[in-house]
Write an enzyme that holds these catalytic residues in place. Structure first.
Site, PDB file in Angstrom:
ATOM      1  N   ARG A  58       5.612  -5.966   1.979  1.00 19.12           N
ATOM      2  CA  ARG A  58       5.143  -6.386   3.295  1.00 19.12           C
ATOM      3  C   ARG A  58       3.790  -5.809   3.734  1.00 19.12           C
ATOM      4  O   ARG A  58       3.343  -6.073   4.841  1.00 19.12           O
ATOM      5  CB  ARG A  58       6.181  -6.093   4.394  1.00 19.12           C
ATOM      6  CG  ARG A  58       7.505  -6.752   4.138  1.00 19.12           C
ATOM      7  CD  ARG A  58       8.463  -6.731   5.270  1.00 19.12           C
ATOM      8  NE  ARG A  58       8.603  -5.446   5.937  1.00 19.12           N
ATOM      9  CZ  ARG A  58       9.193  -5.284   7.100  1.00 19.12           C
ATOM     10  NH1 ARG A  58       9.664  -6.326   7.739  1.00 19.12           N
ATOM     11  NH2 ARG A  58       9.304  -4.108   7.642  1.00 19.12           N
ATOM     12  N   ASP A  59       3.121  -5.027   2.882  1.00 18.88           N
ATOM     13  CA  ASP A  59       1.811  -4.499   3.270  1.00 18.88           C
ATOM     14  C   ASP A  59       0.901  -4.343   2.056  1.00 18.88           C
ATOM     15  O   ASP A  59       0.255  -3.317   1.882  1.00 18.88           O
ATOM     16  CB  ASP A  59       1.966  -3.167   4.005  1.00 18.88           C
ATOM     17  CG  ASP A  59       0.680  -2.728   4.704  1.00 18.88           C
ATOM     18  OD1 ASP A  59      -0.128  -3.609   5.082  1.00 18.88           O
ATOM     19  OD2 ASP A  59       0.474  -1.517   4.874  1.00 18.88           O
ATOM     20  N   LEU A  60       0.844  -5.387   1.228  1.00 14.91           N
ATOM     21  CA  LEU A  60      -0.052  -5.326   0.069  1.00 14.91           C
ATOM     22  C   LEU A  60      -1.493  -5.442   0.528  1.00 14.91           C
ATOM     23  O   LEU A  60      -1.823  -6.322   1.324  1.00 14.91           O
ATOM     24  CB  LEU A  60       0.238  -6.467  -0.907  1.00 14.91           C
ATOM     25  CG  LEU A  60       1.337  -6.254  -1.918  1.00 14.91           C
ATOM     26  CD1 LEU A  60       1.410  -7.461  -2.850  1.00 14.91           C
ATOM     27  CD2 LEU A  60       1.164  -4.999  -2.708  1.00 14.91           C
TER      28      LEU A  60
END
Length: 173
Positions: A58-60
Site C-alpha cells: 500500500r505504499d510502494l
C-alpha cells in the site's frame, strides 16, 4: 523483500532488518529501458510472493524499494501493509501522494486497497524509471485526485516512440 531479523514493541519499538545502503530514490533517471524493465520485474515477483500470502504493501515508492550492493531491489517499509485475509474494524489510511492509487484517494468510489493498489503504484514507478518524471504533475491532493480519477492519460509515451512498447504495460498497471 527486505529480511527482518527481529522486532519488539516494548520497552522501545524497533525493527531490526538487513542493511541496504541505497534505494531507487538514489538512482539517476531515466534508466535504460531494459534495466528498468528488469528491475520492475523483480519487484513484481516480490509483490507476487507477498500477495500470494495475503499481504499488500500500500505504499510502494522509490524510497521503499531498497537496493543491495549489487543493485538488486528489495521491498522495504511495510508499515502501511495489511494482511488481506484478516478483517479489521479500523484501517490506517496513509499513502504517498505522488504514488497513490485511485482507491486510496476515493475509497467510497473505488473500494478498499487490494493487491491492485501495489500494481498501480508499481506502474507509476516504472513510468518514472523510464522517463525521469511522474505521469501525473499535480502537487496538491486536489490536483492529484482530479488527475487520477478523471481517467487514463493516453498515450503515455506519445512524444517518445522508443518507449511506446511499455505504454500498454503501464496502462494496465
Amino acid at each position: 523483500i527486505v529480511q527482518v531479523n527481529g522486532a519488539k514493541i516494548l520497552p522501545v519499538p524497533f525493527v531490526e532488518m538487513e542493511y541496504l545502503a541505497g534505494s531507487l530514490e538514489d538512482i539517476p533517471r531515466p534508466m535504460e529501458p531494459d534495466d528498468a524493465a528488469a528491475l520492475v520485474r523483480k519487484v513484481a515477483e516480490a509483490l507476487l510472493f507477498a500477495h500470494s500470502n495475503g499481504v499488500i504493501h500500500r505504499d510502494l515508492k522509490p524510497g521503499n524499494i531498497l537496493l543491495t550492493s549489487k543493485g538488486e531491489p528489495k521491498i522495504g517499509d511495510w508499515g502501511l501493509s495489511r494482511n488481506d485475509g484478516i478483517p479489521s474494524e479500523t484501517t490506517l489510511h496513509g499513502f504517498s501522494l505522488s504514488y497513490a492509487a485511485p482507491e486510496q484517494l476515493d475509497p467510497g468510489r473505488f473500494g478498499r486497497s487490494t493487491g491492485k493498489t501495489d500494481i498501480y503504484q508499481l506502474g507509476i514507478i516504472f513510468y518514472q524509471l523510464l522517463t525521469g518524471t511522474l505521469p501525473f504533475s499535480g502537487e496538491s491532493i486536489a490536483d492529484v485526485t482530479k488527475e487520477r480519477l478523471s481517467g487514463i492519460r493516453e498515450p503515455f509515451f506519445g512524444n517518445n516512440p522508443s518507449l511506446s512498447m511499455f505504454g500498454p504495460v503501464i496502462g494496465r498497471c
